[in-house]
Scaffold this motif. Structure first.
Motif, PDB file in Angstrom:
ATOM      1  N   ARG A  70      18.096 -12.981  -0.094  1.00 59.48           N
ATOM      2  CA  ARG A  70      18.071 -13.169   1.362  1.00 59.48           C
ATOM      3  C   ARG A  70      17.410 -11.972   2.052  1.00 59.48           C
ATOM      4  O   ARG A  70      16.632 -12.156   3.004  1.00 59.48           O
TER       5      ARG A  70
ATOM      6  N   ARG B 295      18.371 -22.339   4.452  1.00 64.05           N
ATOM      7  CA  ARG B 295      19.358 -23.312   3.975  1.00 64.05           C
ATOM      8  C   ARG B 295      19.524 -23.200   2.468  1.00 64.05           C
ATOM      9  O   ARG B 295      20.653 -23.314   1.946  1.00 64.05           O
TER      10      ARG B 295
ATOM     11  N   SER C  75      26.794 -19.955  -1.485  1.00 55.85           N
ATOM     12  CA  SER C  75      28.021 -20.739  -1.677  1.00 55.85           C
ATOM     13  C   SER C  75      28.283 -20.965  -3.158  1.00 55.85           C
ATOM     14  O   SER C  75      29.427 -20.879  -3.619  1.00 55.85           O
TER      15      SER C  75
ATOM     16  N   ASP D 174      21.662 -20.190   1.835  1.00 55.74           N
ATOM     17  CA  ASP D 174      23.073 -20.513   2.081  1.00 55.74           C
ATOM     18  C   ASP D 174      23.669 -21.268   0.898  1.00 55.74           C
ATOM     19  O   ASP D 174      24.830 -21.042   0.516  1.00 55.74           O
TER      20      ASP D 174
END
Length: 264
Positions: A116, A251, A258, A254
């Motif tokens: 990221r 996205r 997760s 993310d």
């Protein structure tokens, strides 16, 4: 010659008399010992009346155990020790598994956060690319492919915001291909706008301002939705593609974050 027989007879008489006295004395002694027990005890021919015979104590031996009784009695103790050892081994294995799971989760999160950071800075993934594939390629292949593609043509948020500001005049204006009648209707609509109080204004200026505010807040998906309502959005295909690439990449980030949190 008459004196010799007299002396022989007298000697015999003496011996006979002595023998009789001995017999009488022995009989008297036997009678006395039988009559008086104390006398017998004194001369040692009888034991004292209160003497108790002393006998050696007998050793008490336990009853002989039945064959195999010692083995049967030892079985419960052995089984208890085995159960204790198995319980300790299970605790050690669980602790080891938790430690390994925590270490693996930490490594996965580190890779996701580093990816990221690289995407946000607009730099290539470099050594992170094979790590992403190793950690998440099997479980999240589409997300990994999206991130890798976005890193090879990086889009930064500040770049999107700056390009949107440059495109402002074109985004607010009508497209050049619009007819005179379409332009006239749009201008008349800008003069008078009837809408509900809880609905946002559809005027290009207001729409552009909302899109710009969303961009500044980092809400690129909502900014794109607002920008698509602008009359001149058709003149900014590159900006729209960049915005969609940025949204898809984040996205995907993310998703792998997760997955890292849920990994073992």
């Amino acid at each position: 010659m008459s004196n010799a027989p007299a002396r022989g007879m007298s000697l015999s008489a003496i011996l006979l008399t002595a023998l009789l006295l001995l017999l009488v004395g022995a009989g008297a002694a036997v009678w006395a010992l039988g009559r008086y027990p104390q006398a017998a005890q004194f001369v040692g021919v009888a034991k004292p009346a209160d003497a108790v015979p002393v006998t050696a104590p007998r050793a008490i031996t336990p009853p002989a155990a039945a064959p195999g009784a010692s083995v049967v009695s030892a079985l419960p103790a052995t089984e208890a020790r085995v159960a204790t050892l198995e319980e300790r081994l299970a605790r050690v294995e669980n602790a080891t598994a938790r430690a390994e799971g925590s270490a693996g989760r930490a490594d996965a999160l580190l890779v996701a956060f580093a990816a990221r950071r690289a995407i946000d800075r607009g730099v290539a993934l470099g050594y992170l690319e094979p790590l992403l594939s190793e950690r998440f390629g099997a479980t999240n292949p589409k997300a990994v492919a999206t991130i890798v593609t976005a890193s090879r043509r990086p889009v930064r948020l500040d770049q999107l915001t700056a390009d949107f500001a440059v495109l402002a005049p074109r985004l607010k204006a009508a497209p050049e291909s619009a007819s005179l009648w379409q332009n006239l209707r749009r201008e008349m609509g800008n003069l008078v706008s009837i809408r509900r109080a809880d609905q946002p204004s559809q005027r290009p200026v207001a729409t552009y301002e909302r899109a710009s505010a969303r961009l500044t807040a980092g809400q690129v998906d909502q900014a794109l939705a607002e920008a698509m309502r602008l009359p001149g959005i058709g003149a900014a295909p590159r900006w729209v593609a960049d915005a969609r690439s940025y949204i898809a990449a984040h996205r995907a980030l993310d998703e792998i974050e997760s997955a890292a949190l849920l990994s073992r």
